[in-house]
Design an enzyme around this catalytic site. Structure first.
Site, PDB file in Angstrom:
ATOM      1  N   GLU A 607       0.936  -1.433  -0.569  1.00  0.00           N
ATOM      2  CA  GLU A 607      -0.161   0.383  -0.035  1.00  0.00           C
ATOM      3  C   GLU A 607       0.599   1.094   0.129  1.00  0.00           C
ATOM      4  OE1 GLU A 607      -2.976   0.303   3.403  1.00  0.00           O
ATOM      5  OE2 GLU A 607      -3.548  -1.937   2.713  1.00  0.00           O
ATOM      6  N   SER A 608       0.334   1.977  -0.666  1.00  0.00           N
ATOM      7  CA  SER A 608       1.301   3.626  -0.980  1.00  0.00           C
ATOM      8  C   SER A 608       1.630   3.899   0.367  1.00  0.00           C
ATOM      9  CB  SER A 608       0.591   4.084  -2.381  1.00  0.00           C
ATOM     10  OG  SER A 608      -0.822   4.765  -1.399  1.00  0.00           O
TER      11      SER A 608
END
Length: 1402
Positions: A607-608
């Site tokens: 996940e960013s």
């Protein structure tokens, strides 16, 4: 030209000879020069001053001639004061000159070497050496012949080696030493294109030079070394002979101008490391010549390093700069070359590390851990594409380490007990154990190597047994009382085992609990943290720092879960992430290196937002420690993102358009606070990422123990070096002390036994078999010393399988087969050695040992003395304390012959006999055993003799209680369940053998028989109760039981009842069995009584013994022995006691009444019964003297008297006249001779009930039986009536006060007298009775009259008496009781009482 001066007497000839040597060498060089056309033509080459044509020689020749002319002008007594440069300068000039050819230069070098060989101390030696080194290292010559060129190069090497070898070598400067090494290396480089001889000589010479240099390190005192330029590594190498000089980087360094010392060694060491740094790993091709491969730079460099460390390893720790290079630069290269495909390189690396371990392990704690984890374990596990050769070399290296006695112990102490280190000891033990197992193939050399390593480790441990430290047995609590920060805690004093042993044990406990926490965390991070809180490994109130340290330093955590946890948006997780980043030291690292190190500890989340949080924490930490180029942490964050994108772009196969250098630089413009980063900086990072991917997971996730063996990258190495600076110090262990051996043995015992067993099973090689046996013995010794019962029992079970004794039924000639099987015999010896020496710890293993003994018994190999001590025919005179082992043994020759001629037992069943008839001819022609068979059988016999099996039972009294119980249970189990019928001869033989051994250990363990008696008794009971026919087994059981009682009764008075009660089993024998053995049983019981009568005190014990004697009264063969035993008890009352009185009298009555006992024996039995009354009187007198509860005891004695009366009464009706009459007389004696017993009236009444019954029965017998059956009954009736009369008179005083009871008694007496006086047998009156009864009655009446018992006052009794007496003898009453005439008339008028009235009154 160096070294101490010699004495004048010794040097004078030398001084004279030196002049001759100088002249000779000058002449030699001149001769060589003249041989050349240029120097030897008649015209020659002339040089005139000013060019005027003056003829003169070349300066070289002139100087040589000058030296020759001056040689004898020097004072021969002071030759050593002559400056050597005077006579060496011509030679040095020739060497430096490029005008001379190779032969001339070679001759000059040869002369120079000769001067060095003389090794004479002279003046100005320092300047001379400097000049020689400068000249030789700057040697130039014309190349005219390749062979001569090689010869000159070898001469150069020879002279340079002579310089560093000479006694004058300390006079060299550090710079010149470096120059010598540099020149040698140039020759090595040039030799690559030359001949093979030069290649070998140049390499060997450089080895010798390095050896000479570093051998001096031990003699130098530690000193501070200033940083210097590595001029060797920066040398520009050119081809010699081209006229170009080899130049050094001559940057000034004052330390190099000093005399030969540490600075030059620092330079050389840096140079050697630089060679490793620039060398490339070259794979071996099978077609490549080994000599060619030997020239490769890596191997040559490693050889030099090995030489340097071998000679200076013990002194390097005194010089910090050398040590720093070794710990960092050198070891990192060793790690890289350790994974080389070349077995030769790998072997050299391992040898270097072994040297480092021996000399410098105290400084290389984490480096050694990394080497074993990343090199040895990786290669030896045969994974990751490792070749068999690599695996074998790695195993050989590991074995070399294992042979160091301190190695494994120090690995356990410093690695396995260190929280942040791998379990190197456990991993190595596991590796050796697994590699010892042959997998679907015969035993290989690799398996044998692993075995050698295991045995070496186990033996090193066993050698320390007995030298245990006082802290080695202290228990360590498995539970922690409270949490305390433990990650960076260090032991206070590593020199005191009393402190560090407990510290390390506590650390090991924490490490084990951490492993459990890791397992929980890898399932659920939240539950994992809760588990660690419960285990007191995290504080009750979690804080970010504690969790961060846990996540950072705990090995084995799942990288995916760890990354997700660190990237979580929870506030606490964010705090943990920042604390986690602070555990890294990025000082001095490039951003890409730091990022690699950071991301290798966990897997970057997908996940960013999580990536953002992780990189922010990283950037903040990096900027704090490396702010030199980046202006703020935002620049670090942006560049970190850019590097991750570049890494994905370059190494993701799905990305087609790869980013170029320009693209990367362009993408990172103006990110450094609005400014550009240096192009070189970005380019370096770009190529670093392109060449080496940033891996966010370990390279080999499935390797190792589930954790993996990640590749040792530069970033990981930097992290390791940072940890090494903070790591706890390395603890060196005294190999003579068994400090933590118990803990280590617990880890390796199981795998070691399993591995050695497998190798032992597969091998047939004698050396390997011996090695396995050594390993087994060492394990047994350790298991016994550390009370590791499970390990010892597993070992025993394994060894018993290898004896092959459990499969003898499938072999035609098992004795010969056993004698020929070396492995089986060695295993057998090992089994019984363990049983004899470490039997205390054997539990379940006894079952296997007993099975082996049974097999040896079936083969006829066991010594006869093993169970001979419990033979039932042992003489009664034998001492009960005699050792069973001291019985006479079978002569050795007889035993040998028995073994040699042993054959399988013949079958005597119907089919067996039929088969023997069919094979009769075959048996008749059976050949005699061959010499080989006889030798094998003798070997089998010798093996069993060595086993000393008899000692197992002889020494069983020293066995631990639990071990003894297991041994007894094993024998019971091996014996099997007894069968009523149908048991085979083998089964019975086995059962008998086990029973004999059970009896043997019972006798040897008399002092603690309670431990085993119940089981043995139950086993014997099963045999006795299940046997319906006589057989050897029940015979051994019965007589063994009797033998046990005979032996143990004198020593175990508290168990005498239990022992004697066990004899009741004999009473439960089947009638056929009992009848068969009754006589022998009685003899044994008689022996038991004669030996142990004083020790039988309870009624229970006596009841058992007397019952055994009583039953013999009905057995014709045994009755005499049984009666004699009873006589022994009752004669003179010696052994009579209140406990056995009733039993003995009743038994005597049975013997007296027995039809199998002769009359005289019956009479003797009656005499014994009658004589026993005196014992009752004596006991009564003793009781009155003692007092106390006398009345209760007297009541018991009266009861005994009554039982005696009853016993005699049973014999009084015997059909044998003599016995019957003697019984009546004896009963009369018993009734009359009671003066000391003090019988009470009620007791007398009970006795008269017996008397009345007797008289009634005898009268009935007289009336109803034929005189042939009961001869002369009249006499017996007379004895009976006398008995009653005298008994009444004896009891009169006691019974007269009973009132009505007395009246009834008296009337009963009168009625029996009346019956007897009127009795007729076959119509004829018995005259003897008729004559004797009135007289008896008269005496009775007179006594009653005199005592006042019968008087007119008691009218009812008086009248009843008168009536009966008048019927018996009408005048008797008046004769005794005369009356006045009136009263007489009144009395005479009274009518006579009929017979029925008398009976009614009675």
């Amino acid at each position: 030209m160096g070294g101490p001066s010699r004495s004048s007497a010794a040097t004078c000839p030398l001084r004279t000879s030196m002049a001759c040597v100088v002249i000779a060498e000058v002449s030699t060089v001149l001769a060589v020069m003249r041989h050349n056309v240029r120097w030897g033509s008649p015209i020659g080459v002339r040089y005139g001053a000013g060019g005027h044509g003056d003829d003169s020689d070349h300066p070289f020749i002139q100087s040589l001639k000058l030296v020759r002319s001056l040689a004898f002008t020097w004072d021969p007594h002071d030759f050593l004061s002559v400056d050597p440069t005077v006579y060496l300068r011509p030679f040095l000039d020739i060497i430096r000159s490029d005008e001379t050819g190779a032969p001339i230069t070679g001759a000059a070098l040869n002369s120079l070497y000769k001067f060095f060989a003389l090794d004479v101390s002279t003046a100005n030696i320092t300047g001379t050496l400097d000049a020689v080194v400068d000249a030789v290292t700057g040697c130039r010559f014309e190349v005219t012949d390749l062979a001569m060129e090689e010869a000159v190069l070898m001469k150069i090497l020879q002279v340079l080696l002579g310089c560093v070898r000479s006694r004058a070598a300390p006079a060299l400067t550090n710079r010149h030493v470096c120059t010598i090494v540099n020149t040698c290396f140039r020759v090595v480089q040039q030799a690559g294109s030359k001949g093979e001889l030069l290649q070998r000589v140049s390499r060997q010479t450089m080895q010798e030079v390095v050896r000479c240099v570093f051998s001096r390190l031990a003699d130098l005192s530690p000193e501070e070394v200033k940083p210097s330029t590595n001029q060797i590594a920066e040398t520009k190498i050119v081809q010699n002979g081209s006229g170009d000089s080899t130049e050094l980087n001559q940057e000034p360094d004052p330390a190099l101008s000093e005399r030969f010392g540490v600075p030059c060694m620092v330079e050389i060491f840096e140079f050697l490391c630089s060679l490793l740094n620039i060398a490339e790993d070259i794979e071996i091709n099978a077609r490549v010549n080994p000599i060619d491969f030997d020239e490769d730079v890596p191997l040559f460099a490693l050889g030099l390093v090995q030489t340097a460390i071998e000679l200076s390893g013990s002194s390097i720790h005194k010089h910090r700069k050398l040590l720093c290079f070794l710990k960092d630069e050198l070891f990192r290269n060793l790690m890289q070359f350790g994974l080389s495909m070349s077995p030769l390189i790998l072997s050299t690396v391992c040898n270097i590390v072994l040297n480092l371990f021996c000399h410098l392990r105290g400084e290389l704690k984490l480096q050694l851990e990394a080497f074993f984890s990343n090199v040895i374990l990786r290669l030896a596990q045969s994974r990751h594409g490792v070749t068999y050769q690599q695996q074998e070399v790695a195993m050989e290296a590991l074995i070399d380490f294992c042979r160091q006695k301190e190695f494994m112990a120090e690995m356990y102490i410093n690695m396995d007990c260190e929280i942040m280190c791998a379990n190197v000891f456990e991993d190595l033990i596991s590796l050796l154990s697994k590699n010892a197992f042959p997998v679907n193939a015969p035993l290989s050399s690799l398996n044998v190597l692993a075995l050698e390593g295991l045995v070496a480790v186990v033996q090193s441990f066993s050698e320390r047994v007995g030298s245990r430290h006082h802290t080695s047995d202290l228990a360590v609590s498995e539970e922690l009382d409270e949490y305390h920060p433990f990650w960076l805690v260090k032991c206070e004093d590593i020199t005191d085992p009393g402190k560090w042993v407990q510290f390390m044990r506590n650390r090991k406990v924490i490490k084990k609990k951490l492993a459990g926490g890791v397992d929980q965390f890898n399932r659920d991070p939240k539950k994992g943290l809760e588990f660690l809180q419960y285990a007191k490994l995290l504080p009750e109130n979690l804080d970010p720092e504690s969790v961060a340290l846990l996540l950072r330093y705990t090995p084995g955590l799942d990288k995916n879960l760890l990354g997700d946890y660190l990237g979580h948006h929870d506030v606490f997780c964010i705090l943990v992430l920042h604390e986690f980043s602070r555990t890294f030291d990025f000082t001095g690292m490039n951003l890409d290196t730091a990022l690699r190190l950071f991301l290798e500890t966990f897997r970057l989340p997908g996940e960013s937002q999580k990536i953002q949080r992780v990189l922010e924490a990283f950037s903040e930490r990096y900027y704090e420690q490396s702010p030199q180029i980046l202006v703020n942490k935002d620049a670090a964050l942006i560049l970190s993102y850019s590097l991750i994108l570049l890494n994905t772009n370059q190494h993701n196969i799905r990305v087609k358009n790869k980013m170029t250098e320009e693209d990367f630089i362009r993408n990172n413009r103006r990110i450094n606070g609005g400014l550009d980063l240096p192009r070189e900086y970005l380019s370096e990072m770009y190529f670093s990422i392109c060449r080496n991917e940033i891996r966010t997971m370990p390279a080999d996730p499935d390797a190792g123990s589930g954790v993996g063996i990640p590749e040792m990258t530069l970033s990981r190495w930097l992290d390791l070096m940072a940890k090494a600076n903070k790591a706890s110090p390395y603890i060196k262990w005294d190999c003579s002390q068994a400090i933590l051996d118990r803990d280590m043995f617990a880890v390796m015992a199981g795998p070691a036994v399993a591995a050695i067993s497998v190798v032992f099973d597969y091998t047939e090689h004698s050396r390997v078999i011996s090695s396995c046996i050594d390993g087994f013995m060492a394990v047994a010794k350790l298991a016994a010393s550390y009370h590791t019962e499970e390990a010892l029992n597993d070992l025993v079970v394994a060894l018993c399988k290898f004896t092959n004794l459990q499969n003898i039924s499938n072999i035609d000639d098992p004795v010969t087969a056993f004698g020929e099987d070396t492995k089986a015999r060695m295993a057998t010896e090992a089994v019984f050695y363990i049983a004899n020496n470490y039997g205390d710890l054997i539990r379940s293993g006894w079952k296997s040992i007993v099975n082996c003994m049974l097999s040896l018994h079936k083969l006829g190999l066991l010594p006869a003395r093993l169970t001979s001590g419990v033979s039932t025919d042992e003489s009664s005179e034998a001492s009960s304390s005699e050792s069973l082992i001291t019985k006479p043994l079978v002569a050795p020759t007889a035993a040998t012959q028995n073994v040699a001629n042993s054959n399988p037992r013949r079958s005597y069943s119907l089919m067996g006999r039929f088969t023997q008839l069919l094979l009769l001819d075959t048996e008749e022609v059976q050949t005699q055993p061959t010499e080989e068979q006889l030798a094998a059988r003798q070997s089998a016999s010798d093996t069993v003799t060595k086993c000393q099996i008899d000692n197992i039972f002889a020494e069983s009294k020293f066995l631990h209680a639990d071990s003894l119980s297991h041994l007894a249970r094993a024998l019971v189990q091996a014996a099997g369940q007894p069968k009523k019928i149908g048991a085979s001869s083998d089964e019975e033989d086995t059962a008998v053998f086990c029973l004999e051994l059970l009896i043997t250990i019972t006798l040897y363990n008399r002092d603690r028989i309670t431990l085993i008696w119940q089981g043995i008794y139950e086993h014997i009971a099963r045999i006795v109760q299940s046997t319906v026919m006589p057989c050897n087994l029940v015979e051994k059981a019965v007589f063994g039981l009797l033998h046990i009682c005979q032996r143990l009764l004198p020593y175990k008075e508290n168990l005498s009842d239990d022992l004697l009660r066990s004899l009741q089993l004999i009473l439960k024998l089947d009638a056929r069995v009992a009848d068969a053995y009754c006589e022998n049983i009685t003899q044994e019981v008689a022996r038991l009584l004669k030996a142990n009568a004083p020790h039988i005190r309870s009624q229970t014990g006596w009841r058992t013994v007397i019952n055994l004697l009583s039953i013999t009264a009905r057995h014709p063969d045994a009755c005499e022995t049984g009666f004699n035993a009873l006589v022994f008890i009752m004669s003179d009352g010696t052994h009579l006691s209140p406990a056995n009185f009733i039993l003995c009298t009743e038994a005597a009555g049975q013997f007296a009444d027995s039809r199998f006992v002769p009359g005289d024996r019956s009479v003797q039995a009656l005499e014994l019964m009658a004589g026993s009354v005196s014992c009752l009187s004596r006991w009564c007198n003793e009781v009155r003297e003692v007092g106390g509860e006398a009345e209760l005891i007297l009541d018991g004695i009266r009861e005994m008297w009554l039982r005696l009366v009853l016993a005699l009464r049973q014999v009084c009706t015997d059909n044998r006249e003599e016995v019957r009459n003697h019984a009546l007389i004896s009963m009369q004696r018993c009734l009359v001779g009671v003066d000391g017993i003090c019988l009470s009236g009620p007791v007398w009444l009970q006795s008269f009930e017996v008397v009345f019954q007797l008289l009634d029965e005898m009268l009935e017998i007289a009336k109803s039986h034929s005189p042939k059956d009961y001869r002369n009954m009249e006499t017996s009736l007379l004895h009976a009536i006398k008995l009653m009369s005298k008994a009444f008179l004896q009891s009169l005083q006691d019974v007269s006060a009973l009132g009505q009871a007395f009246a009834e008694l008296w009337l009963g007496v009168l009625s029996r007298i009346e019956q007897y006086v009127k009795v007729k047998l076959r119509g004829r009156r018995m005259e003897k009775l008729h004559e004797a009864i009135p007289e008896l009655l008269k005496n009775t009446l007179l006594v009653m009259k005199a005592s006042g018992t019968l008087s007119r006052d008691d009218k009812g009794l008086w009248d009843a008496t008168y009536k009966i007496v008048n019927n018996i003898a009408p005048s008797l009453f008046l004769e005794v009781f005369p009356e006045p005439d009136k009263k007489n008339k009144e009395m005479t008028s009274v009518p006579a009482v009929p017979d029925g009235g008398i009976q009614a009154a009675a």
